[in-house]
Design a protein around this motif. Sequence first.
Motif, PDB file in Angstrom:
ATOM      1  N   PRO A 186      87.923  15.304 -69.225  1.00 29.18           N
ATOM      2  CA  PRO A 186      88.975  14.372 -68.825  1.00 29.18           C
ATOM      3  C   PRO A 186      89.934  15.030 -67.839  1.00 29.18           C
ATOM      4  O   PRO A 186      90.025  16.252 -67.762  1.00 29.18           O
ATOM      5  N   PHE A 187      90.627  14.196 -67.077  1.00 26.97           N
ATOM      6  CA  PHE A 187      91.719  14.710 -66.260  1.00 26.97           C
ATOM      7  C   PHE A 187      92.851  15.110 -67.201  1.00 26.97           C
ATOM      8  O   PHE A 187      93.001  14.536 -68.287  1.00 26.97           O
ATOM      9  N   TYR A 188      93.661  16.056 -66.778  1.00 26.65           N
ATOM     10  CA  TYR A 188      94.810  16.447 -67.579  1.00 26.65           C
ATOM     11  C   TYR A 188      95.736  15.230 -67.704  1.00 26.65           C
ATOM     12  O   TYR A 188      96.026  14.567 -66.703  1.00 26.65           O
ATOM     13  N   PRO A 189      96.188  14.913 -68.920  1.00 24.02           N
ATOM     14  CA  PRO A 189      97.026  13.721 -69.125  1.00 24.02           C
ATOM     15  C   PRO A 189      98.274  13.740 -68.234  1.00 24.02           C
ATOM     16  O   PRO A 189      98.986  14.740 -68.159  1.00 24.02           O
ATOM     17  N   GLY A 190      98.486  12.634 -67.529  1.00 18.98           N
ATOM     18  CA  GLY A 190      99.656  12.486 -66.664  1.00 18.98           C
ATOM     19  C   GLY A 190      99.505  13.124 -65.284  1.00 18.98           C
ATOM     20  O   GLY A 190     100.383  12.983 -64.439  1.00 18.98           O
ATOM     21  N   SER A 191      98.399  13.843 -65.031  1.00 16.41           N
ATOM     22  CA  SER A 191      98.215  14.459 -63.714  1.00 16.41           C
ATOM     23  C   SER A 191      97.786  13.395 -62.706  1.00 16.41           C
ATOM     24  O   SER A 191      97.232  12.364 -63.082  1.00 16.41           O
ATOM     25  N   VAL A 192      98.071  13.660 -61.430  1.00 18.44           N
ATOM     26  CA  VAL A 192      97.648  12.746 -60.365  1.00 18.44           C
ATOM     27  C   VAL A 192      96.886  13.541 -59.313  1.00 18.44           C
ATOM     28  O   VAL A 192      97.150  14.731 -59.089  1.00 18.44           O
ATOM     29  N   GLU A 193      95.948  12.837 -58.659  1.00 16.89           N
ATOM     30  CA  GLU A 193      95.156  13.497 -57.631  1.00 16.89           C
ATOM     31  C   GLU A 193      96.021  13.788 -56.411  1.00 16.89           C
ATOM     32  O   GLU A 193      96.822  12.964 -55.991  1.00 16.89           O
ATOM     33  N   MET A 194      95.851  14.966 -55.849  1.00  8.86           N
ATOM     34  CA  MET A 194      96.541  15.332 -54.612  1.00  8.86           C
ATOM     35  C   MET A 194      95.805  14.686 -53.439  1.00  8.86           C
ATOM     36  O   MET A 194      94.611  14.397 -53.525  1.00  8.86           O
ATOM     37  N   ALA A 195      96.485  14.461 -52.335  1.00 15.48           N
ATOM     38  CA  ALA A 195      95.883  13.843 -51.153  1.00 15.48           C
ATOM     39  C   ALA A 195      94.656  14.640 -50.704  1.00 15.48           C
ATOM     40  O   ALA A 195      94.730  15.851 -50.522  1.00 15.48           O
ATOM     41  N   GLY A 196      93.531  13.944 -50.532  1.00 13.80           N
ATOM     42  CA  GLY A 196      92.291  14.612 -50.125  1.00 13.80           C
ATOM     43  C   GLY A 196      91.830  15.621 -51.145  1.00 13.80           C
ATOM     44  O   GLY A 196      91.151  16.585 -50.816  1.00 13.80           O
ATOM     45  N   GLY A 197      92.172  15.377 -52.391  1.00 14.12           N
ATOM     46  CA  GLY A 197      92.013  16.406 -53.405  1.00 14.12           C
ATOM     47  C   GLY A 197      90.746  16.433 -54.208  1.00 14.12           C
ATOM     48  O   GLY A 197      90.682  17.143 -55.196  1.00 14.12           O
ATOM     49  N   SER A 198      89.739  15.697 -53.843  1.00 16.95           N
ATOM     50  CA  SER A 198      88.495  15.742 -54.603  1.00 16.95           C
ATOM     51  C   SER A 198      87.317  15.919 -53.667  1.00 16.95           C
ATOM     52  O   SER A 198      87.298  15.355 -52.577  1.00 16.95           O
ATOM     53  N   VAL A 199      86.355  16.693 -54.103  1.00 11.16           N
ATOM     54  CA  VAL A 199      85.162  16.953 -53.297  1.00 11.16           C
ATOM     55  C   VAL A 199      83.954  16.985 -54.219  1.00 11.16           C
ATOM     56  O   VAL A 199      84.006  17.549 -55.307  1.00 11.16           O
ATOM     57  N   ILE A 200      82.866  16.378 -53.757  1.00  9.70           N
ATOM     58  CA  ILE A 200      81.568  16.509 -54.432  1.00  9.70           C
ATOM     59  C   ILE A 200      80.622  17.086 -53.404  1.00  9.70           C
ATOM     60  O   ILE A 200      80.470  16.548 -52.310  1.00  9.70           O
ATOM     61  N   GLU A 201      80.001  18.210 -53.741  1.00 14.59           N
ATOM     62  CA  GLU A 201      79.012  18.834 -52.861  1.00 14.59           C
ATOM     63  C   GLU A 201      77.717  18.993 -53.632  1.00 14.59           C
ATOM     64  O   GLU A 201      77.732  19.375 -54.797  1.00 14.59           O
ATOM     65  N   SER A 202      76.626  18.702 -52.956  1.00 20.18           N
ATOM     66  CA  SER A 202      75.324  18.808 -53.594  1.00 20.18           C
ATOM     67  C   SER A 202      74.351  19.457 -52.632  1.00 20.18           C
ATOM     68  O   SER A 202      74.344  19.149 -51.444  1.00 20.18           O
ATOM     69  N   ASP A 203      73.566  20.389 -53.145  1.00 20.72           N
ATOM     70  CA  ASP A 203      72.498  20.991 -52.367  1.00 20.72           C
ATOM     71  C   ASP A 203      71.271  21.061 -53.266  1.00 20.72           C
ATOM     72  O   ASP A 203      71.331  20.616 -54.413  1.00 20.72           O
ATOM     73  N   PRO A 204      70.158  21.590 -52.792  1.00 19.51           N
ATOM     74  CA  PRO A 204      68.946  21.582 -53.614  1.00 19.51           C
ATOM     75  C   PRO A 204      69.077  22.337 -54.940  1.00 19.51           C
ATOM     76  O   PRO A 204      68.349  22.055 -55.876  1.00 19.51           O
ATOM     77  N   LYS A 205      70.008  23.271 -55.040  1.00 15.20           N
ATOM     78  CA  LYS A 205      70.111  24.083 -56.256  1.00 15.20           C
ATOM     79  C   LYS A 205      71.158  23.597 -57.242  1.00 15.20           C
ATOM     80  O   LYS A 205      71.014  23.809 -58.435  1.00 15.20           O
ATOM     81  N   ALA A 206      72.245  22.989 -56.750  1.00 13.54           N
ATOM     82  CA  ALA A 206      73.341  22.632 -57.653  1.00 13.54           C
ATOM     83  C   ALA A 206      74.216  21.541 -57.070  1.00 13.54           C
ATOM     84  O   ALA A 206      74.156  21.245 -55.876  1.00 13.54           O
ATOM     85  N   GLN A 207      75.032  20.981 -57.943  1.00 11.18           N
ATOM     86  CA  GLN A 207      76.048  20.023 -57.532  1.00 11.18           C
ATOM     87  C   GLN A 207      77.385  20.538 -58.036  1.00 11.18           C
ATOM     88  O   GLN A 207      77.503  20.943 -59.197  1.00 11.18           O
ATOM     89  N   THR A 208      78.392  20.551 -57.155  1.00 10.22           N
ATOM     90  CA  THR A 208      79.727  21.011 -57.521  1.00 10.22           C
ATOM     91  C   THR A 208      80.716  19.882 -57.290  1.00 10.22           C
ATOM     92  O   THR A 208      80.737  19.282 -56.220  1.00 10.22           O
ATOM     93  N   MET A 209      81.523  19.602 -58.302  1.00 13.71           N
ATOM     94  CA  MET A 209      82.582  18.606 -58.215  1.00 13.71           C
ATOM     95  C   MET A 209      83.909  19.346 -58.358  1.00 13.71           C
ATOM     96  O   MET A 209      84.062  20.184 -59.244  1.00 13.71           O
ATOM     97  N   VAL A 210      84.857  19.019 -57.478  1.00 12.02           N
ATOM     98  CA  VAL A 210      86.166  19.665 -57.516  1.00 12.02           C
ATOM     99  C   VAL A 210      87.231  18.579 -57.481  1.00 12.02           C
ATOM    100  O   VAL A 210      87.148  17.650 -56.672  1.00 12.02           O
ATOM    101  N   SER A 211      88.228  18.713 -58.346  1.00 11.64           N
ATOM    102  CA  SER A 211      89.362  17.797 -58.343  1.00 11.64           C
ATOM    103  C   SER A 211      90.638  18.624 -58.242  1.00 11.64           C
ATOM    104  O   SER A 211      90.855  19.543 -59.041  1.00 11.64           O
ATOM    105  N   HIS A 212      91.454  18.311 -57.240  1.00 12.10           N
ATOM    106  CA  HIS A 212      92.753  18.965 -57.060  1.00 12.10           C
ATOM    107  C   HIS A 212      93.818  17.966 -57.513  1.00 12.10           C
ATOM    108  O   HIS A 212      93.903  16.860 -56.972  1.00 12.10           O
ATOM    109  N   ARG A 213      94.625  18.384 -58.496  1.00  8.53           N
ATOM    110  CA  ARG A 213      95.591  17.482 -59.111  1.00  8.53           C
ATOM    111  C   ARG A 213      96.947  18.162 -59.204  1.00  8.53           C
ATOM    112  O   ARG A 213      97.069  19.358 -58.938  1.00  8.53           O
TER     113      ARG A 213
END
Length: 183
Positions: free
Chosen positions: A88-115
């Motif tokens: 879950p997202f931290y309770p009460g946190s909000v996403e920062m502008a441009g703050g999320s990224v999903i990257e995927s390549d043949p070996k792995a998928q990485t999700m990042v959330s900046h809050r």
Amino acid sequence: MKPARSLLILLPLAIAGCSSQNKTAAAPQALPATPTAPAPASVSTPSTPTPPKLTVEAHGTYVKTVDAAGNRYESSTGGVKPSDLGVPFYPGSVEMAGGSVIESDPKAQTMVSHRKTNDSPAKVAEFYRRLLRDARVANTSVDVVTQVTVSGKLKNGADFTLVANRRGNDVTTVSISVTRSHS
């Protein structure tokens, strides 16, 4: 003395005669009756490498590339959901502008959330530490900056890293990164 003088006269002629034999061209040889294949030749020519085939698709904040081998690489910003992260997202946190990224390549998928949140880095770290197997926590304070890093494995086996920073009385910035291997 005459034989010596004759020898002196004949010696240059003999030498000239021998050297003239070296200048004589050999007679051409007859061609073989059956044609033979020429010996393989190795020719080195400068070549321009062919650039690898790469397909790129882009829509807004989404970019997908596919290389010549069919490997897909995808990246998008914004729109990371708790279900993408597996936490879950931290309770009460909000996403920062441009703050999320999903990257995927043949070996792995990485999700990042900046809050961001008003709570302390330690409180955010404790919230996520409870969700991890083999959690490792590191606290750092330098001058007015406090940072807490939490890393470990989620129950589904994905790698998890959290970095929470706060400068003085500012808001706490939170970066959550989850990487899943494509098995």
